[in-house]
Design a protein around this motif. Structure first.
Motif, PDB file in Angstrom:
ATOM      1  N   VAL A  27       0.843  -1.193   0.000  1.00 53.53           N
ATOM      2  CA  VAL A  27       0.000   0.000   0.000  1.00 53.53           C
ATOM      3  C   VAL A  27       0.879   1.244   0.000  1.00 53.53           C
ATOM      4  CG1 VAL A  27      -1.897  -1.167   1.189  1.00 53.53           C
ATOM      5  CG2 VAL A  27      -0.163   0.034   2.530  1.00 53.53           C
ATOM      6  N   ALA A  28       0.336   2.336  -0.472  1.00 57.76           N
ATOM      7  CA  ALA A  28       1.112   3.565  -0.543  1.00 57.76           C
ATOM      8  C   ALA A  28       1.316   4.186   0.846  1.00 57.76           C
ATOM      9  CB  ALA A  28       0.432   4.562  -1.478  1.00 57.76           C
ATOM     10  N   ASP A  29       0.237   4.270   1.603  1.00 52.91           N
ATOM     11  CA  ASP A  29       0.257   4.928   2.913  1.00 52.91           C
ATOM     12  C   ASP A  29      -0.311   3.947   3.937  1.00 52.91           C
ATOM     13  OD1 ASP A  29      -0.551   6.417   5.237  1.00 52.91           O
ATOM     14  OD2 ASP A  29      -0.545   8.256   4.044  1.00 52.91           O
ATOM     15  N   LEU A  30       0.541   3.407   4.799  1.00 53.43           N
ATOM     16  CA  LEU A  30       0.105   2.374   5.735  1.00 53.43           C
ATOM     17  C   LEU A  30      -1.011   2.867   6.641  1.00 53.43           C
ATOM     18  CD1 LEU A  30       0.402  -0.434   6.995  1.00 53.43           C
ATOM     19  CD2 LEU A  30       2.197   0.510   8.469  1.00 53.43           C
TER      20      LEU A  30
ATOM     21  N   ALA B 229       9.774  -2.662   8.418  1.00 58.09           N
ATOM     22  CA  ALA B 229       9.225  -2.881   7.080  1.00 58.09           C
ATOM     23  C   ALA B 229       8.015  -1.990   6.816  1.00 58.09           C
ATOM     24  CB  ALA B 229       8.830  -4.345   6.913  1.00 58.09           C
ATOM     25  N   ASP B 230       7.716  -1.063   7.741  1.00 55.87           N
ATOM     26  CA  ASP B 230       6.515  -0.238   7.652  1.00 55.87           C
ATOM     27  C   ASP B 230       5.304  -1.128   7.392  1.00 55.87           C
ATOM     28  OD1 ASP B 230       5.040   2.114   7.759  1.00 55.87           O
ATOM     29  OD2 ASP B 230       5.247   2.509   5.605  1.00 55.87           O
ATOM     30  N   ALA B 231       5.158  -2.149   8.223  1.00 56.25           N
ATOM     31  CA  ALA B 231       4.133  -3.165   8.011  1.00 56.25           C
ATOM     32  C   ALA B 231       3.241  -3.302   9.241  1.00 56.25           C
ATOM     33  CB  ALA B 231       4.766  -4.513   7.693  1.00 56.25           C
TER      34      ALA B 231
ATOM     35  N   GLY C  83       3.645  -0.759   3.763  1.00 50.89           N
ATOM     36  CA  GLY C  83       3.726   0.553   3.141  1.00 50.89           C
ATOM     37  C   GLY C  83       4.962   0.662   2.259  1.00 50.89           C
ATOM     38  N   VAL C  84       4.755   1.078   1.016  1.00 49.08           N
ATOM     39  CA  VAL C  84       5.878   1.185   0.075  1.00 49.08           C
ATOM     40  C   VAL C  84       5.960   2.562  -0.566  1.00 49.08           C
ATOM     41  CG1 VAL C  84       5.930  -1.280  -0.439  1.00 49.08           C
ATOM     42  CG2 VAL C  84       4.450   0.205  -1.787  1.00 49.08           C
TER      43      VAL C  84
END
Length: 214
Positions: free
Chosen positions: A15-18, A40-42, A60-61
């Motif tokens: 997803v763009a924005d977690l 990992a912004d996960a 989040g990527v």
């Protein structure tokens, strides 16, 4: 020997924005965050009635160009509800969130469709009791959904517990079957959010698929 899986356990999405995605899935499904992995912004989420460790993972990527619709890869996820009233409530919730994209009857299953803030498509579906599948046991038509009529007919009937029979046996040991590749269909049936059935052709550039298909 084939893999003796019993069901699909969880899904994971980029997803763009977690935080935006967490807000959406908590609002749409009342999911709770059960774990985070900041490196990992996960985050990992569980449905409120689930006995699973987690049902959905989000990573989040950052912002990226959207994947072209109809590109090779995952089309949509399907979340099962227990009663037809749950499906009716899901339709209302998704419409209020501005996420609803359509609905269809597939015979043995009744479905509504939506997309999350990143355009990841998903289905919410209710399944008829297995004893009532009848001619639909080997068919999955794409037809207009009469949700009020289905509620009148199937109200109060719970079917989620039929998902994995307790006496189901793992597949027997033996050679894997030969792979058979089937040609892509020349057209795709779907039902728009206004309930009107349409057929959309495909071509050499790939299927121009509608959101409401099996």
């Amino acid at each position: 020997m084939p893999v003796s899986a019993v069901r699909l356990n969880h899904a994971v999405l980029f997803v763009a924005d977690l935080e935006r995605s967490l807000d959406f899935y908590r609002a749409a499904f009342a999911m709770e965050v059960v774990a985070r992995e900041p490196r990992a912004d996960a985050a990992f989420l569980r449905l409120p009635r689930s006995g699973n460790h987690h049902d959905l993972g989000l990573f989040g990527v950052g912002a990226q160009p959207p994947r072209p619709r109809g590109a090779i890869g995952l089309y949509h996820l399907a979340w099962q509800v227990d009663t037809i009233e749950d499906l009716e409530a899901a339709r209302t919730t998704l419409a209020e969130l501005g996420a609803l994209t359509g609905e269809s009857s597939h015979g043995a299953t009744k479905s509504v469709y939506a997309a999350d803030p990143d355009g990841n498509e998903f289905e919410v579906m209710w399944m008829l009791p297995k004893a009532q599948w009848g001619a639909y046991e080997d068919a999955a038509p794409v037809e207009r959904l009469d949700l009020p009529g289905e509620v009148r007919r199937w109200g109060g009937v719970r079917t989620a517990g039929e998902l994995v029979p307790r006496d189901a046996q793992p597949p027997s040991v033996g050679p894997a079957p030969a792979l058979r590749v089937r040609a892509a269909p020349t057209d795709v049936a779907y039902t728009r959010s206004d309930g009107v059935a349409r057929r959309r052709p495909t071509g050499p550039d790939g299927p121009r698929r509608a959101r409401e298909t099996t």
